[in-house]
Design a protein around this motif. Structure first.
Motif, mmCIF file in Angstrom:
data_model
loop_
_atom_site.group_PDB
_atom_site.id
_atom_site.type_symbol
_atom_site.label_atom_id
_atom_site.label_comp_id
_atom_site.label_asym_id
_atom_site.label_seq_id
_atom_site.Cartn_x
_atom_site.Cartn_y
_atom_site.Cartn_z
ATOM 1 N N LEU A 1 0.830 -1.205 0.000
ATOM 2 C CA LEU A 1 0.000 0.000 0.000
ATOM 3 C C LEU A 1 0.862 1.251 0.000
ATOM 4 O O LEU A 1 0.608 2.213 -0.738
ATOM 5 C CB LEU A 1 -0.889 -0.028 1.247
ATOM 6 C CG LEU A 1 -1.792 1.167 1.468
ATOM 7 C CD1 LEU A 1 -2.748 1.302 0.324
ATOM 8 C CD2 LEU A 1 -2.560 1.003 2.766
ATOM 9 N N THR B 1 -6.758 10.629 -4.134
ATOM 10 C CA THR B 1 -7.633 10.531 -5.298
ATOM 11 C C THR B 1 -6.988 9.686 -6.392
ATOM 12 O O THR B 1 -7.619 8.824 -6.995
ATOM 13 C CB THR B 1 -7.922 11.929 -5.867
ATOM 14 O OG1 THR B 1 -8.117 12.829 -4.790
ATOM 15 C CG2 THR B 1 -9.129 11.923 -6.753
ATOM 16 N N ASN C 1 -10.182 -2.835 -1.396
ATOM 17 C CA ASN C 1 -10.970 -2.657 -0.196
ATOM 18 C C ASN C 1 -10.222 -1.979 0.940
ATOM 19 O O ASN C 1 -10.497 -2.231 2.092
ATOM 20 C CB ASN C 1 -11.461 -4.024 0.274
ATOM 21 C CG ASN C 1 -10.286 -4.982 0.334
ATOM 22 O OD1 ASN C 1 -9.139 -4.560 0.288
ATOM 23 N ND2 ASN C 1 -10.566 -6.257 0.397
ATOM 24 N N SER D 1 -7.267 -6.126 -6.391
ATOM 25 C CA SER D 1 -6.520 -6.552 -5.199
ATOM 26 C C SER D 1 -6.343 -5.431 -4.185
ATOM 27 O O SER D 1 -6.165 -5.651 -3.018
ATOM 28 C CB SER D 1 -5.150 -7.093 -5.597
ATOM 29 O OG SER D 1 -4.349 -6.006 -6.009
ATOM 30 N N GLN E 1 -9.618 1.216 3.064
ATOM 31 C CA GLN E 1 -10.361 2.453 3.226
ATOM 32 C C GLN E 1 -9.473 3.597 3.624
ATOM 33 O O GLN E 1 -8.323 3.440 3.968
ATOM 34 C CB GLN E 1 -11.419 2.245 4.300
ATOM 35 C CG GLN E 1 -12.549 1.411 3.782
ATOM 36 C CD GLN E 1 -13.680 1.442 4.774
ATOM 37 O OE1 GLN E 1 -13.641 2.176 5.743
ATOM 38 N NE2 GLN E 1 -14.677 0.650 4.519
ATOM 39 N N LYS F 1 -3.063 6.101 7.514
ATOM 40 C CA LYS F 1 -2.015 5.570 8.372
ATOM 41 C C LYS F 1 -0.768 5.240 7.572
ATOM 42 O O LYS F 1 0.355 5.493 8.005
ATOM 43 C CB LYS F 1 -2.489 4.291 9.075
ATOM 44 C CG LYS F 1 -3.710 4.450 9.920
ATOM 45 C CD LYS F 1 -3.492 5.352 11.098
ATOM 46 C CE LYS F 1 -4.726 5.431 11.961
ATOM 47 N NZ LYS F 1 -4.734 6.524 12.883
ATOM 48 N N VAL G 1 -7.036 3.769 6.700
ATOM 49 C CA VAL G 1 -5.830 2.944 6.616
ATOM 50 C C VAL G 1 -4.824 3.568 5.654
ATOM 51 O O VAL G 1 -3.610 3.548 5.889
ATOM 52 C CB VAL G 1 -6.183 1.512 6.161
ATOM 53 C CG1 VAL G 1 -4.947 0.658 6.184
ATOM 54 C CG2 VAL G 1 -7.219 0.940 7.074
#
Lengths: 422, 422, 676
Positions: free
Chosen positions: A312, A339, A353, A350, A355, A361, A358
């Motif tokens: 991420l 965005t 989901n 993948s 949000q 963070k 997270v």
């Protein structure tokens, strides 16, 4: 013999870390010694600046000179360090302590720094008014003293060295070549402009030879065996070292290290690390170790940091880099990056989901390890986290390298990154 | 050492390196350990030093809001001084680095001690000489104390005004997925306690192998992953407990647990357990409108106010400006750049225009503005002391405003210039 | 004093302040007046009840929280157990709540409680020092002077975590509780550092946090970055929403048969509006009620009759002098009362004080009875209508009261609508409601009391309940019998059809019976309500018990700009001095205060005011001199005193924000406010 081996390694480590010897520089040593002798014996006040690269060569030089000075007439050494005595007040306290004049000063109130210092020095008059003890002031990290308010300490010291008061010698040690520029005009005028530059190496020998010489000096055991080492072990060790130094590969590695940077400090660190990595099983230095050290010198820390990120977080970095590319490095904020990330995530299941909190963070983590830097615009401290502007501090090359080295990264992220490099 | 390696699988190289450093005197004067969050830096270092029976002081720099606290903590720990609660005196009062270095010499047998500093990046916030002093402690004092710095930030971020001595660097890379799997498997005893049903290691392992890929994407932090895995293990076992599925039906179990995992990734790092579902903000009637007005004032430019809020504003001619605005890239939308400041007058003007039944301007409204500031829903953008021309900014994000506006039946999108052309 | 301080050598003596009872200015001014005494006794009782209710409400709400805190460290924890108490945005109420919470925690959970408010903790250093000093017991709010001189030698700078750790070893493993009532007001960075520090000491020191969060739980997540939220384990607890709190306060204390003071419909409406539209604060609501009470009682000794016990009324009346009787005669309802009496009585009422007192006594007792019945019947009505769809009469007792005190409730459209809806009530629901009414009556009515009307009503309700119950039983029995009968004789379809048809008729018969009964019950109830729920204004001397003066709105909802404008424009309003009385708002009198004159003059100008012209105007008003020579005007010498007064007035106006000195034009000021 294990005992030998341990003793050798210990001896060498001590040498690299704590040895006080200075190699070469005889001319310079003599100069300094003469200067100090003039102060101590003849009562002549002097001042001098020694400028040399970091690695404590300069202070080692002074220490060895001071050793030779021992036994002469009575004198006092006052050592001040720019890192410790950050303030004139602290410096004065230390001077008082080192001159053993705490009792004399106790209870007195001085109007100015100059008065205080003069009083201290006047206390050193032994007996008659004529003769007083000479004091040698050694100021390490001299450039930091230049940052004091009004450079009061320096002014007063140099003033005393110019006027016919107590004989003092002021030795300033620093690594800044332009230290003279840092002095104020009135301080500069009182300074004797005596500077000595202690360069590493000389013009005759090449860098490589110089480096090899230094290494030889550190690594070879001296003829007079130190305690606990048999002469057999010593000879074996020295042989190994000499062969190593003649090894072509080794020389190539050393050349590359010089190409990067091989100051005294870094050289010592390299040698230390190699010495530390010797174990009971491999007791001899090899080229491989030095190659490994070269590798670690060449390694880019930021790439390592990037490799430690989660998928991420890498997405966010890629999004930030894309934004910088499109908008020509203008500052961006979390909303814009988010965005862009959401647009990407919608196309690929993948990452879908995750949000907003997270992602926030993950963004905070990136900020905490300083891959981005906030741009301080007006009133930004009161702005919410999502709207504070920042710039990315890693280059596209670093990101490419990191992505290439990371394992298990989803391919869509790699493709996304590559899509921008066209 | 073996015990240490066993409890920290995947860290053998780092443990070996640190062991090499601290196995025998002399220790390296400064070591810098960089690694991601919960990568085991502090645990391994203190474990190692404890096992080697090296006297050490462990200080977390987050606690040290001033350098005095840091110095006194280090000295207390190194000297083994216990603070007497009635008197509260530390081992020695230290205001400056100078005092610290002086006091270090006074501790008995301090040679060969190690000072471990966690969150070392905070050292940069203290006085400049503290960081330089700790790294170059060797030059400041005769005492042989080593310093180990633990941090998540790369060392190259530490370079600042003063020259720093290079420490030896150790890198703790983040665990790879396989290593994480292995480590989490060690958690089995704890997991066994949690689940009410009899499980074996294999079951736990299969759970982890479906758990990790989902969470690894967003988070590589070991302690967070461990917490999450424990939290969900009971739910994973639930179908087996209810006898609906057997322990071997991993596919079916995975199907059951997948939605729970997906929901859980959205609350990573947020450790909240509540019996009540999240509820929104409850505000009195006029405060809701004030907040909506504040949001509109922050995110619209004042030139658009006339058109949006007044009934008879005349026709608007389409200018090039408008066309450009329509095609504005998303990055320049007001909702991305962040809230702008607005004056109290403007807030009240918009408030009155969106409120249907007018209320007289009274002090209770002003008090509500203040309490919105106190609740951090608005923030002061101007100086706190000047009552003239007070400026505010709205801190609420779009979703919350939408919810609030829906409660009073107000269409926010209609009034936002970012969306008004849609 | 003398002995204690006599000493041979000079010395300094410490005197602890003795706690004196608090005397306010009002106490000193009015304590002789009977109305004040009544007011004070009533208010202290109500206030005490309010505080007790707050205390008990909050205590019951927080039992969960306390349990959580008590058990938080039973297992080993890696994160700091944190209770997030969602308190709602009514910040004036929080002080009392948290004081009670602190006390409870100290009693039940642990004696070591640190209470940190955001005003004192601006940075980490002061926060740590305050917290540690509270734990160790150095805080100043100890009442007794402890001879522990040793403790006081601890310097503030030595208060750090190592001291806390070594101190903790001497205690017996109690929890360390930290309460932060105003989470949003704290500087986020300070809190973050604080949490990080505490979490690194969690192994040795068992900390528990209690955060009071006013908005919602997401504030917690947005204020803290991830590495801080990882360190706290949050459990969310909710306080009652303040509207529930308000309803309980009103129903329990103020809208009660023991409280003689009642707010009229308009005033109650106003206060509710302030509550719902502005601040959700119950504390403010109660203060508003207090203000209304003060306004009410300051009418005069007539209000001393605002009591609920008959004997007390008698005593008060016995002490009334002529002025007090006149005070009562000034009440508006007296006039209607007089006019309704026959002629002879009228004169007597107006002139004869003794006769008057007797009449007053009778009427006041009647009002007392009315009030009691009002409360009881309203509660019964509430039990009937609280769950109707659409809530025409509202869901809370409070709304019912407001309606009842505003107009005649039984004539209102909402009432009719409710009764229409009641006709659709099922039997069980009606039964349940009747039972509830019976319970309410049982609370209030002493069966053996002499209040015959209420007792009759009570009896009647019981009877109705029984009848309903019996029809229930009868019906079910009948149903069973008919079922058996019907099914037994089934032969063919036609017979079945007939049997079902006859049964439905029977059912409709039973239905009819129930309908009839329902109509009877509803009619009876309606009749009772109509009789007793009349608007109070129909009773003479009702103003003693009901306060409905809506003009206090101006005092409660302040409009400072209007107030200042009025003050400056018309000083007579506030100063009440004869020299400034003006008939027309625009006139300026020379004897007004200087600032008023300057203000009134400046109103006539536009945006820029020329100071010289202004001064001339000022001069004209303050110091008018005969103009002998018109041409000499420009050479007029201005008296320095007057100029000084003018300058001061202008400076004060600038300070108040009406004008601002102009940078563009010298000698001019910019006018900042306009009327309207």
């Amino acid at each position: 013999m294990p005992g030998d081996f341990e003793a050798i390694v210990k001896y060498l480590k001590e040498k690299v870390l704590y040895s006080d010897e200075v190699v070469g520089k005889e001319k310079e040593k003599k100069q300094v010694l003469n200067l100090l002798r003039r102060t101590v014996v003849d009562g002549e006040s002097n001042s001098m600046l020694l400028i040399g690269p970091q690695g404590a060569e300069t202070s080692k030089l002074v220490n060895s000179v001071l050793k030779e000075l021992e036994g002469l007439k009575d004198y006092i050494i006052v050592e001040l360090h720019g890192l410790l005595h950050t303030d004139d007040r602290l410096a004065l306290k230390s001077i008082t302590f080192q001159l053993n004049l705490d009792n004399a000063v106790d209870g007195k109130v001085f109007g100015s720094f100059a008065e205080n210092l003069a009083f201290l020095l006047a206390c050193l008059r032994t007996g008659g008014k004529e003769s007083s003890k000479s004091v040698i002031f050694i100021l390490q990290a001299f450039d930091l003293f230049c940052a004091h308010h009004n450079q009061t300490l320096l002014y007063n010291l140099f003033d005393i060295s110019q006027s016919a008061q107590t004989p003092i010698c002021v030795l300033g040690l620093t690594c800044r070549i332009d230290v003279i520029q840092l002095l104020e005009k009135r301080v500069k005028s009182r300074f004797s402009h005596r500077q000595m530059f202690l360069y590493a190496g000389s013009e005759e020998t090449s860098d490589l030879d110089f480096a090899l010489d230094r290494m030889a000096w550190y690594l070879e055991l001296p003829p007079k065996c130190p305690v606990g080492i048999t002469s057999k072990a010593r000879d074996a060790w020295n042989l190994n070292v000499q062969e190593l130094l003649k090894n072509k590969k080794f020389r190539a590695v050393t050349e590359r290290m010089i190409g990067l940077e091989l100051s005294e400090q870094i050289l010592k660190n390299v040698l230390l690390k190699c010495l530390y990595s010797l174990t009971n099983t491999d007791q001899l230095l090899t080229v491989n170790q030095f190659e490994k050290e070269l590798e670690s010198l060449e390694k880019d820390e930021m790439v390592q940091v990037l490799q430690d990120l989660s998928a991420l977080e890498i997405c966010l970095i890629v999004a930030m880099q894309h934004h910088s590319d499109i908008y020509d490095n203008s500052p961006m904020n979390f909303e814009m990056v988010y965005t862009r990330y959401v647009k990407f995530a919608h196309k690929h299941s993948s990452m879908q989901n995750v949000q907003r909190p997270v992602v926030m963070k993950a963004f905070e983590h990136i900020e905490a390890i300083e891959l981005i830097a906030m741009v301080n615009q007006q009133g930004s401290a009161k702005l919410q986290k999502e709207y504070q502007f920042f710039k990315l501090l890693v280059t596209p090359q670093q990101i490419s390298e990191a992505i290439g080295k990371m394992q298990g990264l989803p391919t869509e992220i790699v493709q996304w990154w590559n899509s921008s490099l066209i | 050492m073996d015990a240490l390696s066993k409890s920290f699988p995947g860290r053998e190289p780092q443990i070996a390196q640190l062991l090499a450093y601290f196995r025998a005197a002399p220790y390296p004067p400064a070591v810098y350990i960089r690694g991601g969050p919960s990568s085991g830096k502090c645990a391994i270092v203190s474990g190692l030093l404890g096992a080697l029976r090296i006297r050490h002081a462990l200080v977390d720099l987050v606690e040290c809001y001033s350098s005095k606290v840091l110095f006194e903590l280090v000295l207390n720990q190194l000297s083994g001084h216990r603070v007497d609660p009635a008197v509260g005196a530390p081992f020695a009062a230290c205001d400056h680095l100078m005092d610290f270095v002086g006091q270090l010499g006074r501790i008995e047998d301090v040679d060969g001690s190690v000072v471990v500093l966690r969150h070392a990046e905070e050292l940069r916030k203290l006085e400049a000489n503290v960081l330089a002093g700790f790294l170059g402690l060797r030059q400041l004092t005769r005492v042989r104390v080593s310093v180990v710095l633990l941090s998540e930030v790369a060392f190259e971020k530490y370079y600042h005004k003063l020259n720093l001595s290079e420490p030896l660097k150790v890198h703790f890379p983040q665990y790879s997925m396989e290593q994480l799997l292995h480590i989490l498997q060690l958690d089995f005893p704890h997991a066994e306690q949690l689940s009410a049903v009899q499980v074996d290691r294999e079951f736990h392992r299969s759970y982890l192998s479906v758990f990790l890929p989902v969470f690894y994407r967003a988070c590589r932090d070991l302690s967070e992953l461990r917490h999450m895995s424990r939290k969900h293990f009971a739910q994973y076992c639930q179908p087996v407990l209810d006898q609906q599925l057997r322990a071997q039906d991993s596919l079916a179990l995975w199907k059951r647990i997948a939605p729970i995992f997906n929901a859980a990734t959205s609350v990573l790092y947020l450790r909240v357990s509540s019996k009540h579902p999240g509820q929104g903000l409850e505000l009195p009637f006029y405060s809701k409108y004030l907040l909506i007005a504040a949001y509109l004032a922050s995110y619209n430019s004042s030139t658009d106010d006339k058109r949006l809020f007044m009934k008879f504003h005349g026709k608007k001619r389409k200018t090039r400006h408008d066309i450009e605005r329509k095609n504005k890239p998303s990055a320049h939308l007001n909702t991305q750049i962040g809230p702008k400041a607005f004056t109290l007058d403007r807030l009240l003007a918009i408030f009155y225009s969106i409120l249907e039944d007018k209320v007289g301007f009274n002090n209770h409204l002003l008090i509500q503005v203040s309490s919105l500031v106190q609740l951090q829903l608005l923030s002061l953008a101007s100086d706190e002391c000047s009552l003239d021309e007070r400026k505010y900014k709205c801190n609420v994000n779009f979703e919350t405003i939408q919810t609030i506006a829906r409660m009073v039946g107000f269409n926010v999108r209609k009034f936002l210039t970012d969306f008004s052309h849609m | 004093m003398g002995d204690e301080t006599a000493s041979v050598s000079k010395g300094i003596f410490v005197f602890k302040p003795k706690k004196k009872p608090q005397h306010t200015i009002l106490d000193e001014l009015f304590s002789e007046n009977r109305w004040y005494q009544t007011y004070i006794s009533l208010w202290t009782r109500l206030n005490q009840d309010f505080e007790d209710l707050t205390e008990s409400m909050f205590t019951s709400m927080t039992s969960d929280l306390l349990n959580f805190v008590k058990t938080s460290h039973q297992n080993d924890v890696t994160e700091i157990p944190t209770a997030a108490l969602l308190t709602g945005i009514n910040m004036p109420d929080h002080d009392a709540q948290f004081a009670s919470l602190k006390r409870q925690v100290k009693e039940d959970v642990s004696p070591y409680v640190a209470f940190l408010s955001s005003q004192d903790c601006g940075n980490v250093k002061s926060l740590m020092e305050i917290m540690i000093s509270q734990f160790i017991g150095l805080s100043d709010d100890r009442e007794e002077y402890e001879d522990d001189l040793v403790k006081n030698t601890l310097k503030k700078s030595s208060l750090n975590m190592s001291l806390l750790e070594s101190w903790y070893q001497q205690t017996e493993n109690e929890l360390l509780v930290v309460i932060i009532p105003d989470f949003e007001s704290f500087n986020a960075k300070v809190l973050q550092s604080f949490i990080l520090i505490i979490s690194s000491h969690l192994g040795k020191l068992p900390f528990v946090f209690i955060f009071g969060i006013a908005t919602c739980i997401s504030t917690l997540h947005t204020s803290f970055p991830y590495h801080v939220t990882m360190k706290i384990n949050v459990h969310v607890f909710k306080c009652e929403p303040s509207i529930v709190y308000l309803n309980q306060v009103l129903e329990g204390i103020f809208l009660d048969i023991f409280c003689p003071f009642h707010l009229g419909g308009k005033v109650l409406d106003l206060f509710t509006e302030i509550f719902l539209f502005y601040d959700f604060s119950v504390q403010n609501f109660v203060q508003n009620i207090k203000f209304a009470m003060m306004e009410h009682f300051s009418h005069g000794n007539a209000m001393a009759l605002c009591l609920m016990e008959k004997t007390a009324i008698k005593n008060v009346l016995a002490d009334f002098n002529h002025e007090d009787c006149e005070n009562v005669r000034h009440l508006l309802s007296f006039r209607n009362f007089v006019e309704s009496e026959p002629y002879e009585q009228r004169i007597k009422l107006i002139t004869d004080d003794e006769y008057f007192k007797q009449a007053v006594y009778d009427k006041v007792v009647a009002i007392q009875r009315y009030i009691k019945r009002l409360h009881v019947f309203l509660r019964c009505l509430h039990a009937l209508v609280y769950d109707l769809p659409g809530s025409p009469l509202g869901k809370n007792l409070r709304e019912l009261y407001t309606l009842a005190l505003t107009k005649s409730i039984t004539q209102s459209a909402e009432y009719r609508e409710s009764f229409q809806l009641l006709e659709f009530q099922s039997k069980d629901a009606l039964q349940e409601k009747l039972r509830r009414i019976a319970d309410i009556l049982a609370q209030f009515v002493n069966k053996g009391s002499s209040k015959t009307k209420l007792r009759d009503f009570c009896v009647e309700i019981d009877r109705l309940v029984r009848i309903l119950q019996n029809t229930d039983v009868e019906e079910s029995e009948k149903d069973e019998i008919s079922l058996e009968e019907g099914l037994g004789a089934m032969v063919d379809r036609k017979a079945l059809k007939q049997a079902l048809f006859s049964r439905s008729k029977q059912k409709s018969k039973t239905q009819d019976k129930y309908e009839k009964l329902k109509q009877e019950i509803l009619a009876y109830l309606s009749g009772q309500f109509e009789e007793y729920l009349v608007h109070p204004s129909t009773l003479p001397f009702y103003e003693i018990f009901f306060f409905d003066d809506i003009s206090i709105k101006n005092h409660i909802i302040g409009i400072h700009r209007a107030a200042i404008h009025n003050a400056l424009n018309d000083p007579h309003r506030y100063l009440q001095c004869k020299c400034c009385a003006i008939s027309n708002k625009r006139t300026v009198k020379a004897l007004m205060p200087d600032i008023c004159i300057a203000y009134k003059l400046h109103l006539e100008w536009g945006k820029m005011i020329n100071l010289y012209d202004w001064l001339m105007g000022f001069l004209c008003i303050v110091d008018p001199q005969e103009e002998d020579d018109l041409s000499d005007k420009s050479k007029k010498v201005v008296d320095p005193h007057v100029q000084a007064r003018f300058t001061q007035a202008v400076a004060e106006l600038e300070y108040l924000g009406f004008i601002k000195s102009s940078k563009r034009k010298t000698d001019h000021v910019i006018r900042l406010t306009w009327e309207g």
